[in-house]
Design an enzyme around this catalytic site. Structure first.
Site, PDB file in Angstrom:
ATOM      1  N   LYS A  22       0.840  -1.013   0.086  1.00 18.33           N
ATOM      2  CA  LYS A  22       0.077   0.220   0.006  1.00 18.33           C
ATOM      3  C   LYS A  22       0.671   1.150   0.007  1.00 18.33           C
ATOM      4  O   LYS A  22       0.608   2.210  -0.775  1.00 18.33           O
ATOM      5  CB  LYS A  22      -0.782   0.029   1.138  1.00 18.33           C
ATOM      6  CG  LYS A  22      -1.623   1.368   1.558  1.00 18.33           C
ATOM      7  CD  LYS A  22      -2.373   1.244   2.775  1.00 18.33           C
ATOM      8  CE  LYS A  22      -1.552   1.769   4.108  1.00 18.33           C
ATOM      9  NZ  LYS A  22      -1.193   3.106   4.270  1.00 18.33           N
ATOM     10  N   ASN A  23       1.681   1.038   1.038  1.00 21.28           N
ATOM     11  CA  ASN A  23       2.596   2.560   1.127  1.00 21.28           C
ATOM     12  C   ASN A  23       3.774   2.817  -0.117  1.00 21.28           C
ATOM     13  O   ASN A  23       4.204   4.000  -0.391  1.00 21.28           O
ATOM     14  CB  ASN A  23       3.426   2.305   2.438  1.00 21.28           C
ATOM     15  CG  ASN A  23       2.577   2.882   3.270  1.00 21.28           C
ATOM     16  OD1 ASN A  23       1.506   3.183   3.362  1.00 21.28           O
ATOM     17  ND2 ASN A  23       3.112   2.463   4.806  1.00 21.28           N
ATOM     18  N   ARG A  96      -4.003  10.656   5.220  1.00 21.28           N
ATOM     19  CA  ARG A  96      -3.019  11.577   5.571  1.00 21.28           C
ATOM     20  C   ARG A  96      -2.274  11.429   4.155  1.00 21.28           C
ATOM     21  O   ARG A  96      -1.517  12.586   3.845  1.00 21.28           O
ATOM     22  CB  ARG A  96      -2.184  11.487   6.697  1.00 21.28           C
ATOM     23  CG  ARG A  96      -3.322  11.312   8.015  1.00 21.28           C
ATOM     24  CD  ARG A  96      -2.460  11.004   9.198  1.00 21.28           C
ATOM     25  NE  ARG A  96      -1.612  12.167   9.423  1.00 21.28           N
ATOM     26  CZ  ARG A  96      -2.021  13.371   9.843  1.00 21.28           C
ATOM     27  NH1 ARG A  96      -3.031  13.580  10.252  1.00 21.28           N
ATOM     28  NH2 ARG A  96      -1.170  14.267   9.973  1.00 21.28           N
ATOM     29  N   CYS A 120      -3.713  13.388  14.339  1.00 22.01           N
ATOM     30  CA  CYS A 120      -4.303  12.042  14.093  1.00 22.01           C
ATOM     31  C   CYS A 120      -4.080  11.173  15.369  1.00 22.01           C
ATOM     32  O   CYS A 120      -3.336  11.576  16.232  1.00 22.01           O
ATOM     33  CB  CYS A 120      -3.668  11.355  12.891  1.00 22.01           C
ATOM     34  SG  CYS A 120      -2.141  10.603  13.115  1.00 22.01           S
ATOM     35  N   ARG A 125       1.983  14.317  13.539  1.00 16.20           N
ATOM     36  CA  ARG A 125       2.226  14.216  11.890  1.00 16.20           C
ATOM     37  C   ARG A 125       1.984  15.577  11.145  1.00 16.20           C
ATOM     38  O   ARG A 125       1.292  15.630  10.377  1.00 16.20           O
ATOM     39  CB  ARG A 125       1.300  13.131  11.514  1.00 16.20           C
ATOM     40  CG  ARG A 125       1.583  11.689  11.994  1.00 16.20           C
ATOM     41  CD  ARG A 125       0.771  10.815  11.680  1.00 16.20           C
ATOM     42  NE  ARG A 125       1.437  10.098  10.378  1.00 16.20           N
ATOM     43  CZ  ARG A 125       0.794   9.060   9.854  1.00 16.20           C
ATOM     44  NH1 ARG A 125      -0.275   8.402  10.476  1.00 16.20           N
ATOM     45  NH2 ARG A 125       1.468   8.409   8.681  1.00 16.20           N
ATOM     46  N   ILE A 127       3.151  18.263   8.324  1.00 16.21           N
ATOM     47  CA  ILE A 127       3.728  18.225   6.983  1.00 16.21           C
ATOM     48  C   ILE A 127       4.709  19.530   6.598  1.00 16.21           C
ATOM     49  O   ILE A 127       4.935  19.938   5.386  1.00 16.21           O
ATOM     50  CB  ILE A 127       3.099  18.203   5.758  1.00 16.21           C
ATOM     51  CG1 ILE A 127       1.885  19.264   5.511  1.00 16.21           C
ATOM     52  CG2 ILE A 127       2.054  16.954   5.888  1.00 16.21           C
ATOM     53  CD1 ILE A 127       1.008  19.480   4.381  1.00 16.21           C
ATOM     54  N   ASP A 313       5.571   0.667  11.901  1.00 17.96           N
ATOM     55  CA  ASP A 313       4.479   0.035  11.212  1.00 17.96           C
ATOM     56  C   ASP A 313       4.219  -1.418  11.892  1.00 17.96           C
ATOM     57  O   ASP A 313       3.092  -2.034  11.718  1.00 17.96           O
ATOM     58  CB  ASP A 313       4.153   0.166   9.764  1.00 17.96           C
ATOM     59  CG  ASP A 313       3.675   1.489   9.571  1.00 17.96           C
ATOM     60  OD1 ASP A 313       3.364   2.307  10.395  1.00 17.96           O
ATOM     61  OD2 ASP A 313       3.889   1.615   8.130  1.00 17.96           O
ATOM     62  N   ILE A 335       9.310   6.836  16.399  1.00 13.78           N
ATOM     63  CA  ILE A 335       8.950   7.530  15.251  1.00 13.78           C
ATOM     64  C   ILE A 335       7.808   8.384  15.679  1.00 13.78           C
ATOM     65  O   ILE A 335       7.754   9.699  15.172  1.00 13.78           O
ATOM     66  CB  ILE A 335       8.726   6.598  14.008  1.00 13.78           C
ATOM     67  CG1 ILE A 335       9.847   5.654  13.875  1.00 13.78           C
ATOM     68  CG2 ILE A 335       8.235   7.498  12.981  1.00 13.78           C
ATOM     69  CD1 ILE A 335      11.253   6.415  13.428  1.00 13.78           C
ATOM     70  N   ARG A 405      -8.229  -0.462   5.451  1.00 15.04           N
ATOM     71  CA  ARG A 405      -7.325   0.604   4.879  1.00 15.04           C
ATOM     72  C   ARG A 405      -6.135   0.072   4.394  1.00 15.04           C
ATOM     73  O   ARG A 405      -5.770   0.411   3.208  1.00 15.04           O
ATOM     74  CB  ARG A 405      -6.964   1.753   5.934  1.00 15.04           C
ATOM     75  CG  ARG A 405      -8.103   2.801   6.163  1.00 15.04           C
ATOM     76  CD  ARG A 405      -7.565   3.846   7.082  1.00 15.04           C
ATOM     77  NE  ARG A 405      -6.424   4.317   6.325  1.00 15.04           N
ATOM     78  CZ  ARG A 405      -5.055   4.761   7.224  1.00 15.04           C
ATOM     79  NH1 ARG A 405      -5.441   4.896   8.392  1.00 15.04           N
ATOM     80  NH2 ARG A 405      -4.009   5.265   6.593  1.00 15.04           N
TER      81      ARG A 405
HETATM   82  C1  UD1 Z   1       4.839   6.992   6.422  1.00 13.18           C
HETATM   83  C2  UD1 Z   1       4.026   5.670   6.273  1.00 13.18           C
HETATM   84  C3  UD1 Z   1       3.498   5.234   7.676  1.00 13.18           C
HETATM   85  C4  UD1 Z   1       4.794   4.972   8.768  1.00 13.18           C
HETATM   86  C5  UD1 Z   1       5.648   6.320   8.552  1.00 13.18           C
HETATM   87  C6  UD1 Z   1       6.912   5.884   9.439  1.00 13.18           C
HETATM   88  C7  UD1 Z   1       2.943   5.886   3.892  1.00 13.18           C
HETATM   89  C8  UD1 Z   1       1.672   6.155   3.265  1.00 13.18           C
HETATM   90  N1  UD1 Z   1       2.897   6.113   5.420  1.00 13.18           N
HETATM   91  O1  UD1 Z   1       4.116   8.036   6.925  1.00 13.18           O
HETATM   92  O2  UD1 Z   1       2.794   3.947   7.545  1.00 13.18           O
HETATM   93  O3  UD1 Z   1       4.402   4.776   9.808  1.00 13.18           O
HETATM   94  O4  UD1 Z   1       6.045   6.380   7.273  1.00 13.18           O
HETATM   95  O5  UD1 Z   1       7.597   4.757   9.041  1.00 13.18           O
HETATM   96  O6  UD1 Z   1       4.114   5.763   3.529  1.00 13.18           O
HETATM   97  N2  UD1 Z   1       7.421  14.590  10.379  1.00 13.18           N
HETATM   98  C9  UD1 Z   1       7.498  15.975  10.727  1.00 13.18           C
HETATM   99  N3  UD1 Z   1       7.441  16.838   9.511  1.00 13.18           N
HETATM  100  C10 UD1 Z   1       6.930  16.409   8.466  1.00 13.18           C
HETATM  101  C11 UD1 Z   1       6.813  15.068   8.221  1.00 13.18           C
HETATM  102  C12 UD1 Z   1       7.226  14.361   9.306  1.00 13.18           C
HETATM  103  O7  UD1 Z   1       7.805  16.461  11.712  1.00 13.18           O
HETATM  104  O8  UD1 Z   1       6.750  17.549   7.623  1.00 13.18           O
HETATM  105  C13 UD1 Z   1       7.524  13.757  11.668  1.00 13.18           C
HETATM  106  C14 UD1 Z   1       6.255  12.807  11.923  1.00 13.18           C
HETATM  107  O9  UD1 Z   1       5.572  13.744  12.742  1.00 13.18           O
HETATM  108  C15 UD1 Z   1       6.951  11.750  12.524  1.00 13.18           C
HETATM  109  C16 UD1 Z   1       8.269  11.388  11.687  1.00 13.18           C
HETATM  110  O10 UD1 Z   1       8.724  12.874  11.166  1.00 13.18           O
HETATM  111  O11 UD1 Z   1       6.944  11.885  13.777  1.00 13.18           O
HETATM  112  C17 UD1 Z   1       8.028  10.385  10.608  1.00 13.18           C
HETATM  113  O12 UD1 Z   1       6.928  10.814   9.642  1.00 13.18           O
HETATM  114  P1  UD1 Z   1       6.979  10.436   8.388  1.00 13.18           P
HETATM  115  O13 UD1 Z   1       8.186   9.407   7.905  1.00 13.18           O
HETATM  116  O14 UD1 Z   1       6.665  11.678   7.489  1.00 13.18           O
HETATM  117  O15 UD1 Z   1       5.600   9.592   8.016  1.00 13.18           O
HETATM  118  P2  UD1 Z   1       4.546   9.551   6.969  1.00 13.18           P
HETATM  119  O16 UD1 Z   1       5.382   9.839   5.799  1.00 13.18           O
HETATM  120  O17 UD1 Z   1       3.252  10.356   7.221  1.00 13.18           O
END
Ligand code: UD1
Length: 438
Positions: A22-23, A96, A120, A125, A127, A313, A335, A405
């Site tokens: 999925k990811n 998300r 969430c 989380r 961006i 995950d 994480i 999901r």
């Molecule tokens: C992706 C995966 C999710 C997995 C996660 C961590 C997908 C669709 N989802 O989520 O299943 O659990 O990686 O392996 O691939 N962060 C910030 N600022 C940002 C972005 C992230 O502070 O702009 C922080 C987040 O809050 C978190 C950490 O970075 O603490 C890692 O998040 P991230 O790797 O971005 O997770 P996702 O990409 O959302």
């Protein structure tokens, strides 16, 4: 609302086939926005997040054909014209990863309007790193009414500009979002401290097949030479390492003998190494892992890390295993700050778990007994399914839409290898509401 009912006690025996990741599928679908030609993706899992992405792309004006069935699991996406380069709150709040369209839209259309995801169930989380990166690439960003708007400068031909980007923190979808954006930027982009997940490398393989010039995906430094245009391509999505890991733990927990087929064991190294510490015996082949679960489970501490470390995950599923291992396991979540929602439900089934900040102290070896439990997010639901497989009696898991999901046909797959599991409608009175979904 659907529920899943599981009667525990059966060992999992036989072969289970792993679906596409999925990811990896989600960013690859978003990548189709970068070209006006058709992109054909194979090995797409039949899960709800894919359907959400289909709706998301269709709402922008892309043609998306999803075919399932024996020969299919394929989608063809053609973003010939994108009348509305937007991702609405309605869709972003349910998934998300919808924010993955931000980079491709601004690179292709010169503008994008995407809802901010908000809080969430598993943590804040934000961006911010996607946004900062796009600013480095020359996009102008404004935030208003819960939406982020990114535009390029029409004076500069409406294109992004290559840049040096160092991520403050490793982010998977952030790396993917900016990787996609940089493929159509003028000049070279060098991104450092990138996520090294196999899903990032899979996305880069698709983008290169579309004509991009990317080197180093899967390592922490990625170099992208921008090109004028990308074209259509055909690409097969990698197997889902989290689904594979979930079934491997299911087999170990139930004392089964299970062949987890159609996976990529190279992506499972950290999981298999940890399980070896737990006393789980496995036999690894090129594209399968056989789990011989007829051995006592031993406790082992586990820390989640970015790839190639143990995946966050799989943390909830590992905790289910730790409840049945002899001794104390300390599970540290590095994480996400709030990813222990499943622990309370496991405790209701008889587990002995104490949460101290980012650490969960699991005293293993307590028998689990069936209960009515609530799934709070995707992987938490998987951990409850695993616990139910070894609990005494019939466990009823509510809010299984979380499970849908990300796990294709989980009850059919589990039933096929001997679990007693069924899906039903509303069969027990409501308990107090769980926190918002992830
Ligand atoms: C992706 C995966 C999710 C997995 C996660 C961590 C997908 C669709 N989802 O989520 O299943 O659990 O990686 O392996 O691939 N962060 C910030 N600022 C940002 C972005 C992230 O502070 O702009 C922080 C987040 O809050 C978190 C950490 O970075 O603490 C890692 O998040 P991230 O790797 O971005 O997770 P996702 O990409 O959302």
């Amino acid at each position: 609302m659907d529920k899943i009912v599981i009667r525990g006690g059966n060992p999992l025996l036989g072969t289970v086939r792993i679906s596409g990741a999925k990811n990896a599928a989600l960013p690859c679908m978003a990548a189709a926005l970068l070209t006006d030609e058709p992109v054909i993706l194979e090995n797409i899992p039949q899960v709800r997040d894919i359907e959400t992405t289909r709706k998301l792309l269709a709402a922008m004006g892309a043609e998306v054909e999803l075919g399932y069935g024996r020969a299919h699991h394929r989608t063809t996406i053609c973003a010939r014209t994108l009348a509305a380069p937007e991702a609405s709150y309605e869709l972003v709040k349910t998934m998300r990863a919808s924010t993955l369209v931000l980079g491709p839209l601004v690179a292709r259309c010169g503008r994008a309007r995407v809802s901010l995801p908000g809080g969430c169930a598993i943590g804040a989380r934000p961006i911010d790193l996607h946004i900062k990166g796009l600013e480095h690439l020359g996009a102008k960003i404004t935030q208003e009414h819960g939406y982020v708007e990114a535009t390029t400068d029409p004076q500069k031909g409406g294109r992004l500009k290559g840049a040096e980007i160092v991520f403050d923190k490793i982010t998977v979808t952030g790396t993917e979002d900016l990787l996609m954006a940089a493929t159509l930027a003028d000049g070279e982009t060098v991104m450092q401290n990138c996520a090294r997940e196999p899903e990032v490398a899979d996305l880069a393989a698709l983008l290169n097949a579309m004509g991009a010039k990317i080197h180093g995906a899967g390592t922490s430094t990625i170099r992208i030479k921008g090109v004028d245009k990308l074209h259509g391509a055909r690409h097969r999505i990698i197997p889902d390492r989290i689904e594979a890991g979930t079934f491997i733990i299911a087999a170990a927990l139930t004392g089964g003998d299970l062949n987890v087929a159609g996976c990529d064991p190279a992506h499972l190294t950290a999981i298999l190494q940890k399980l070896a510490e737990n006393g789980v015996k496995t036999a690894v082949k090129a594209d399968s892992v056989r789990v011989m679960g007829d051995h006592p489970l031993a406790a082992a501490d586990m820390n989640t890390e970015e790839y190639p470390g143990f995946p966050t995950d799989m943390q909830a599923q590992y905790m289910a295993l730790a409840t049945q291992a002899a001794g104390t396991s300390i599970v540290t979540e590095n994480i996400f700050e709030n990813r222990f929602m499943h622990a309370q439900e496991l405790v209701r089934m008889g587990a002995n778990i104490k949460i101290e900040g980012r650490r969960a102290i699991v005293r293993g070896g307590t028998p689990l007994s069936a209960a009515a439990v609530l799934a709070s997010d995707l992987r938490a639901s998987a951990s409850l399914v695993l616990a139910a497989l070894v609990a005494d009696g019939e466990t009823i898991i509510d809010r299984v839409y979380h499970l849908d999901r990300g796990y294709e046909n989980i009850e059919e797959k589990l039933k096929g290898v001997g679990a007693e599991i069924r899906r039903v409608g509303n069969i027990f009175p409501k308990r107090a509401a769980a926190p918002a979904q992830s």
